[in-house]
Write a protein that holds these residues in place. Structure first.
Motif, PDB file in Angstrom:
ATOM      1  N   HIS A  84      20.499  13.348 -13.366  1.00 19.35           N
ATOM      2  CA  HIS A  84      21.446  13.934 -14.315  1.00 19.35           C
ATOM      3  C   HIS A  84      20.777  14.193 -15.652  1.00 19.35           C
ATOM      4  CE1 HIS A  84      25.064  13.897 -17.027  1.00 19.35           C
ATOM      5  NE2 HIS A  84      25.497  14.680 -16.062  1.00 19.35           N
ATOM      6  N   ARG A  85      19.935  13.259 -16.103  1.00 21.31           N
ATOM      7  CA  ARG A  85      19.230  13.460 -17.375  1.00 21.31           C
ATOM      8  C   ARG A  85      18.240  14.612 -17.274  1.00 21.31           C
ATOM      9  NH1 ARG A  85      17.767   7.820 -20.368  1.00 21.31           N
ATOM     10  NH2 ARG A  85      17.211   9.350 -21.961  1.00 21.31           N
ATOM     11  N   LEU A  86      17.675  14.809 -16.083  1.00 18.63           N
ATOM     12  CA  LEU A  86      16.765  15.928 -15.879  1.00 18.63           C
ATOM     13  C   LEU A  86      17.510  17.250 -15.737  1.00 18.63           C
ATOM     14  CD1 LEU A  86      14.364  14.200 -13.356  1.00 18.63           C
ATOM     15  CD2 LEU A  86      13.774  14.916 -15.667  1.00 18.63           C
ATOM     16  N   GLY A  87      18.843  17.179 -15.541  1.00 20.09           N
ATOM     17  CA  GLY A  87      19.641  18.383 -15.434  1.00 20.09           C
ATOM     18  C   GLY A  87      19.542  19.086 -14.102  1.00 20.09           C
ATOM     19  N   ASP A  88      19.118  18.383 -13.052  1.00 17.13           N
ATOM     20  CA  ASP A  88      18.948  19.020 -11.753  1.00 17.13           C
ATOM     21  C   ASP A  88      19.267  18.001 -10.661  1.00 17.13           C
ATOM     22  OD1 ASP A  88      18.233  20.363  -9.484  1.00 17.13           O
ATOM     23  OD2 ASP A  88      16.199  20.865 -10.133  1.00 17.13           O
ATOM     24  N   ARG A  89      20.367  18.218  -9.956  1.00 13.23           N
ATOM     25  CA  ARG A  89      20.748  17.307  -8.881  1.00 13.23           C
ATOM     26  C   ARG A  89      19.708  17.279  -7.774  1.00 13.23           C
ATOM     27  NH1 ARG A  89      26.518  16.853  -5.571  1.00 13.23           N
ATOM     28  NH2 ARG A  89      25.713  15.475  -3.946  1.00 13.23           N
ATOM     29  N   GLY A  90      18.915  18.316  -7.696  1.00 14.59           N
ATOM     30  CA  GLY A  90      17.901  18.373  -6.648  1.00 14.59           C
ATOM     31  C   GLY A  90      16.890  17.246  -6.705  1.00 14.59           C
ATOM     32  N   TYR A  91      16.732  16.631  -7.868  1.00 19.77           N
ATOM     33  CA  TYR A  91      15.806  15.498  -7.972  1.00 19.77           C
ATOM     34  C   TYR A  91      16.375  14.240  -7.304  1.00 19.77           C
ATOM     35  CZ  TYR A  91      12.690  17.674 -11.431  1.00 19.77           C
ATOM     36  OH  TYR A  91      11.790  18.466 -12.066  1.00 19.77           O
TER      37      TYR A  91
ATOM     38  N   ILE B 171      22.266  11.276 -21.944  1.00 19.60           N
ATOM     39  CA  ILE B 171      21.741  12.330 -22.809  1.00 19.60           C
ATOM     40  C   ILE B 171      21.067  13.383 -21.929  1.00 19.60           C
ATOM     41  CG2 ILE B 171      20.211  12.857 -24.740  1.00 19.60           C
ATOM     42  CD1 ILE B 171      20.294   9.930 -25.500  1.00 19.60           C
ATOM     43  N   MET B 172      21.400  14.631 -22.164  1.00 16.45           N
ATOM     44  CA  MET B 172      20.705  15.703 -21.470  1.00 16.45           C
ATOM     45  C   MET B 172      19.431  16.015 -22.250  1.00 16.45           C
ATOM     46  SD  MET B 172      22.474  16.252 -18.847  1.00 16.45           S
ATOM     47  CE  MET B 172      21.628  17.726 -18.263  1.00 16.45           C
ATOM     48  N   GLU B 173      18.273  15.969 -21.572  1.00 12.52           N
ATOM     49  CA  GLU B 173      16.994  16.135 -22.236  1.00 12.52           C
ATOM     50  C   GLU B 173      16.166  17.164 -21.484  1.00 12.52           C
ATOM     51  OE1 GLU B 173      15.836  11.807 -23.793  1.00 12.52           O
ATOM     52  OE2 GLU B 173      16.183  11.906 -21.656  1.00 12.52           O
ATOM     53  N   SER B 174      15.061  17.560 -22.108  1.00 11.05           N
ATOM     54  CA  SER B 174      14.130  18.401 -21.392  1.00 11.05           C
ATOM     55  C   SER B 174      13.509  17.598 -20.253  1.00 11.05           C
ATOM     56  CB  SER B 174      13.013  18.877 -22.329  1.00 11.05           C
ATOM     57  OG  SER B 174      12.187  17.784 -22.709  1.00 11.05           O
ATOM     58  N   GLU B 175      13.019  18.295 -19.255  1.00 12.81           N
ATOM     59  CA  GLU B 175      12.441  17.594 -18.106  1.00 12.81           C
ATOM     60  C   GLU B 175      11.278  16.715 -18.530  1.00 12.81           C
ATOM     61  OE1 GLU B 175      10.007  18.858 -14.088  1.00 12.81           O
ATOM     62  OE2 GLU B 175      11.720  20.043 -14.719  1.00 12.81           O
ATOM     63  N   GLU B 176      10.414  17.216 -19.399  1.00 13.18           N
ATOM     64  CA  GLU B 176       9.239  16.443 -19.825  1.00 13.18           C
ATOM     65  C   GLU B 176       9.652  15.172 -20.558  1.00 13.18           C
ATOM     66  OE1 GLU B 176       5.219  17.003 -22.568  1.00 13.18           O
ATOM     67  OE2 GLU B 176       6.632  18.652 -22.301  1.00 13.18           O
ATOM     68  N   THR B 177      10.610  15.307 -21.492  1.00 11.19           N
ATOM     69  CA  THR B 177      11.060  14.140 -22.254  1.00 11.19           C
ATOM     70  C   THR B 177      11.754  13.136 -21.357  1.00 11.19           C
ATOM     71  OG1 THR B 177      11.355  15.539 -24.190  1.00 11.19           O
ATOM     72  CG2 THR B 177      12.450  13.395 -24.215  1.00 11.19           C
ATOM     73  N   ALA B 178      12.596  13.623 -20.445  1.00 11.60           N
ATOM     74  CA  ALA B 178      13.320  12.712 -19.561  1.00 11.60           C
ATOM     75  C   ALA B 178      12.369  11.956 -18.647  1.00 11.60           C
ATOM     76  CB  ALA B 178      14.344  13.490 -18.735  1.00 11.60           C
ATOM     77  N   LEU B 179      11.348  12.626 -18.126  1.00  9.99           N
ATOM     78  CA  LEU B 179      10.384  11.938 -17.277  1.00  9.99           C
ATOM     79  C   LEU B 179       9.616  10.878 -18.055  1.00  9.99           C
ATOM     80  CD1 LEU B 179       8.980  14.889 -15.150  1.00  9.99           C
ATOM     81  CD2 LEU B 179      10.381  12.995 -14.361  1.00  9.99           C
ATOM     82  N   GLN B 180       9.297  11.164 -19.323  1.00  7.48           N
ATOM     83  CA  GLN B 180       8.606  10.172 -20.142  1.00  7.48           C
ATOM     84  C   GLN B 180       9.500   8.957 -20.372  1.00  7.48           C
ATOM     85  OE1 GLN B 180       5.497  10.011 -21.048  1.00  7.48           O
ATOM     86  NE2 GLN B 180       5.796   8.074 -22.097  1.00  7.48           N
ATOM     87  N   HIS B 181      10.781   9.188 -20.682  1.00  3.68           N
ATOM     88  CA  HIS B 181      11.712   8.077 -20.870  1.00  3.68           C
ATOM     89  C   HIS B 181      11.907   7.309 -19.567  1.00  3.68           C
ATOM     90  CE1 HIS B 181      13.760   9.873 -24.690  1.00  3.68           C
ATOM     91  NE2 HIS B 181      12.562   9.363 -24.915  1.00  3.68           N
ATOM     92  N   LEU B 182      11.889   8.010 -18.447  1.00  5.82           N
ATOM     93  CA  LEU B 182      12.012   7.356 -17.157  1.00  5.82           C
ATOM     94  C   LEU B 182      10.933   6.295 -16.998  1.00  5.82           C
ATOM     95  CD1 LEU B 182      12.549   9.138 -13.773  1.00  5.82           C
ATOM     96  CD2 LEU B 182      10.722   7.502 -14.019  1.00  5.82           C
ATOM     97  N   VAL B 183       9.702   6.647 -17.348  1.00  3.16           N
ATOM     98  CA  VAL B 183       8.596   5.713 -17.204  1.00  3.16           C
ATOM     99  C   VAL B 183       8.687   4.584 -18.222  1.00  3.16           C
ATOM    100  CG1 VAL B 183       6.106   5.494 -17.409  1.00  3.16           C
ATOM    101  CG2 VAL B 183       7.077   7.443 -16.203  1.00  3.16           C
TER     102      VAL B 183
END
Length: 658
Positions: free
Chosen positions: A567-574, A633-645
């Protein structure tokens, strides 16, 4: 004695690379499986509801069940997916029926099925199931927990570890072996939780939940009616000062590279629990005092439980700096700064670190039980549990572990963020402020019963105070600070005034890369904050010697993506997929000036100090208040992946689920 029924599930990766959930089993020997198409949502929910119906008085548990929860709900619609990502109630509709579901990641899973009662004009629950994720009682891999408690022998453990290592290669051809392995894990988990429950009964702790040590901490606080002693400041300026004075633990390296020779550690024993036991009463008065025109108190006159606004400035090149500073959400340890700090930390800093200190203002606290607060410590009753834990520890009794986690979790109750309303009838935005109406409207945020940033701030400030005094005693031989421990190049013998310390030795060649990222050649000492287990010592050491000071390590770590992160990445496909997340590890931590950082000789074994954290010139102001990061929070894919880690919790080590 409480009855537990454990469940676990397994999935397989098909030849085309897709991953399906194929098996769900329980400790009573029952299971469901579908090795061709995978188990759908209706199948999983019906099995769980039936399991609870067969064991009405039992507690259903799972170990590290984040992956399983995501797979159980694979068939939810888009609205259900959004609710799942935000941990709200959702309706799961399948042909012929509707289930009411809530999934709280790493805590609990609830599902119910019922019917609408026309006479009562409301929905009536016919069947329900609640599954508790119990990994928080152990905070380790399942194999390590089994070994610690000794519920299985060495041969069983070896087979368990071998099967866990083989999980990425599970396929349908090995279904019998996978099924036996899954059922064996379930039975072992029942034995594990039986030991934990027996320990809690012996201690007189009666948790209402079974999702980890936090439930035990809540039970202790509830049994001693601690919520009645929580007093939150009404003055807005005082509340702001309290939030500005709240910081976490001090994690800092004093230099980067490889230490030539052995290193020595000193760990503060029971740091947080000891500070909690000595917390003062919150019933008292606050008085604002300005010192702008002189008359500021001296170090010995500072009250440990009062707040002080202070400016400080250290000489250029000083390695150990006194106080933390928050800027743009980052915690820095600069040569100069200004902020609000608790007296206990400021007093220790002024004694340990030479600098120019200027106290500008203060909120002076006088408890109602002054001058004999030691007789009425509100949390002094914890001393009995602390003494029991130490007795078990000296005897090598595994019951020490859950009690240790419970005592540590009490601090976490003080700094819990506001919770979102979970009312089924809530129609307002979940992030709005909690303003109860006369009709009892529960919408918005609610303050947890034991939330107290005064107590939480005092606990962390007290630990940092003891650590900075010990770090100053280490002098130029100080290597690193890691929350409640320090590392130096010489053996340490610290004065009793700084606390009770446990000493150790690290093998030669400790490599310091970043704050929280340190490892020794044989992994005798291993701290990989945010990097899990993919860092290779020799690769990192070779990169350091070769002068590759930025981006020295490039890896791709596989993570299973939960609904929250999809959801944070904005794509259910993930969602419910394994993603390769690129990582880069640098010898230049954020906050360090890079230009001066690499200006030294680079030979294996060299040790040179690095510059302390420094903020850009001309932008100094008060250190920012603490603000918990919003979860949705809806974020850009790059930012969300960084926060994920960055946000990966230690509890996720079992499954790799984010």
């Amino acid at each position: 004695m409480r009855e537990f029924v454990a469940i676990d599930g397994e999935g397989v990766t098909r030849e085309d690379g897709s991953h399906v959930y194929t098996l769900l089993a329980a400790s009573d020997g029952s299971y469901i499986e579908d090795w061709s198409r995978g188990l759908d949502t209706a199948h999983c929910l019906e099995y769980l509801l039936g399991l609870q119906a067969r064991h009405r008085d039992a507690t259903i548990i799972i170990y590290g069940g984040g992956y399983d929860q995501q797979m159980w709900l694979r068939d939810v619609d888009d609205a259900g997916f959004a609710a799942l990502a935000q941990e709200r109630w959702l309706d799961v509709r399948v042909p012929g029926r509707t289930y009411r579901v809530q999934s709280l990641f790493r805590h609990t899973f609830y599902a119910a099925h019922g019917h609408y009662d026309d006479a009562r004009r409301r929905r009536v629950r016919d069947r329900y199931v609640r599954v508790w994720d119990v990994i928080g009682w152990f905070q380790s891999t399942f194999a390590d927990a089994v070994e610690h408690w000794g519920v299985r022998d060495a041969a069983w453990l070896a087979e368990l570890r071998r099967m866990k290592d083989a999980r990425p290669e599970f396929d349908a051809a090995a279904r019998a072996r996978i099924r036996d392995y899954c059922l064996a894990e379930c039975r072992a988990l029942v034995d594990l939780m039986g030991r934990v429950a027996g320990t809690l009964d012996e201690l007189g702790i009666a948790p209402r939940r079974w999702d980890g040590a936090g439930a035990g901490a809540a039970a202790l606080l509830r049994q001693h009616q601690t919520d009645r002693q929580i007093v939150r400041p009404a003055n807005a300026n005082l509340r702001d000062a309290v939030m500005r004075a709240y910081f976490g633990g001090r994690v800092q390296i004093m230099g980067a590279g490889v230490v030539d020779g052995p290193s020595y550690t000193a760990d503060l024993h029971g740091a947080y629990a000891r500070e909690v036991i000595g917390l003062p009463s919150l019933a008292g008065s606050w008085k604002y005092q300005s010192y702008v025109y002189g008359g500021a108190p001296s170090c010995d006159q500072l009250h440990p439980h009062s707040l002080y606004q202070v400016r400080w400035s250290c000489p250029d090149g000083q390695r150990l700096t006194p106080l933390p500073y928050r800027q743009d959400g980052e915690i820095l340890w600069p040569l100069m700064g200004e902020g609000w700090y608790w007296g206990v930390e400021l007093r220790a800093a002024m004694r340990a670190v030479p600098a120019a200190y200027s106290i500008r203002a203060a909120w002076i606290y006088t408890p109602d039980d002054y001058p004999v607060p030691a007789l009425t410590l509100p949390l002094g009753w914890l001393q009995r549990y602390w003494n029991q834990r130490m007795a078990w520890k000296r005897a090598g009794d595994p019951r020490e572990r859950p009690l240790k986690l419970i005592l540590a979790a009490i601090y976490g109750k003080f700094v819990q963020g506001n919770r979102q309303c979970q009312s089924r009838s809530c129609k307002r935005h979940a992030g709005e402020a909690y303003r109860p109406s006369k009709r009892g409207d529960r919408c918005g945020e609610r303050v947890p019963a034991y939330q107290s940033y005064i107590w939480g701030g005092l606990v962390t400030a007290g630990v940092r105070a003891r650590v900075v005094e010990a770090a100053a005693a280490a002098g130029d031989d100080l290597v690193a600070i890691a929350t409640d421990s320090i590392i130096a190049r010489v053996p340490l013998m610290l004065p009793d005034s700084t606390g009770r310390w446990k000493y150790g030795e690290i093998e030669p060649g400790l490599l310091c890369c970043q704050p929280g990222v340190m490892l020794s050649p044989g992994q005798q000492y291993l701290r990989l904050r945010g990097y899990r287990g993919e860092v290779d010592y020799q690769e990192l050491a070779d990169a350091w010697c070769a002068g590759q000071f930025a981006g020295v390590l490039h890896v791709r770590q596989r993570y299973f993506i939960s609904a929250r992160w999809a959801h944070r990445l904005g794509d259910r496909g993930y969602w419910r997929t394994w993603q390769d997340i690129p990582r880069e590890l640098s010898f230049a931590p954020r906050g360090y000036p890079r230009a001066d950082y690499y200006a030294w000789p680079r030979r294996y074994g060299d040790w040179e100090p690095i510059l302390p954290y420094a903020a850009p010139a001309g932008v100094w102001g008060l250190s920012e208040p603490y603000q918990p990061r919003a979860q949705d929070i809806m974020e850009s894919e790059e930012t969300a992946l960084q926060h994920l880690v960055e946000d990966q919790p230690d509890e996720a080590i079992e499954t790799g689920v984010i």
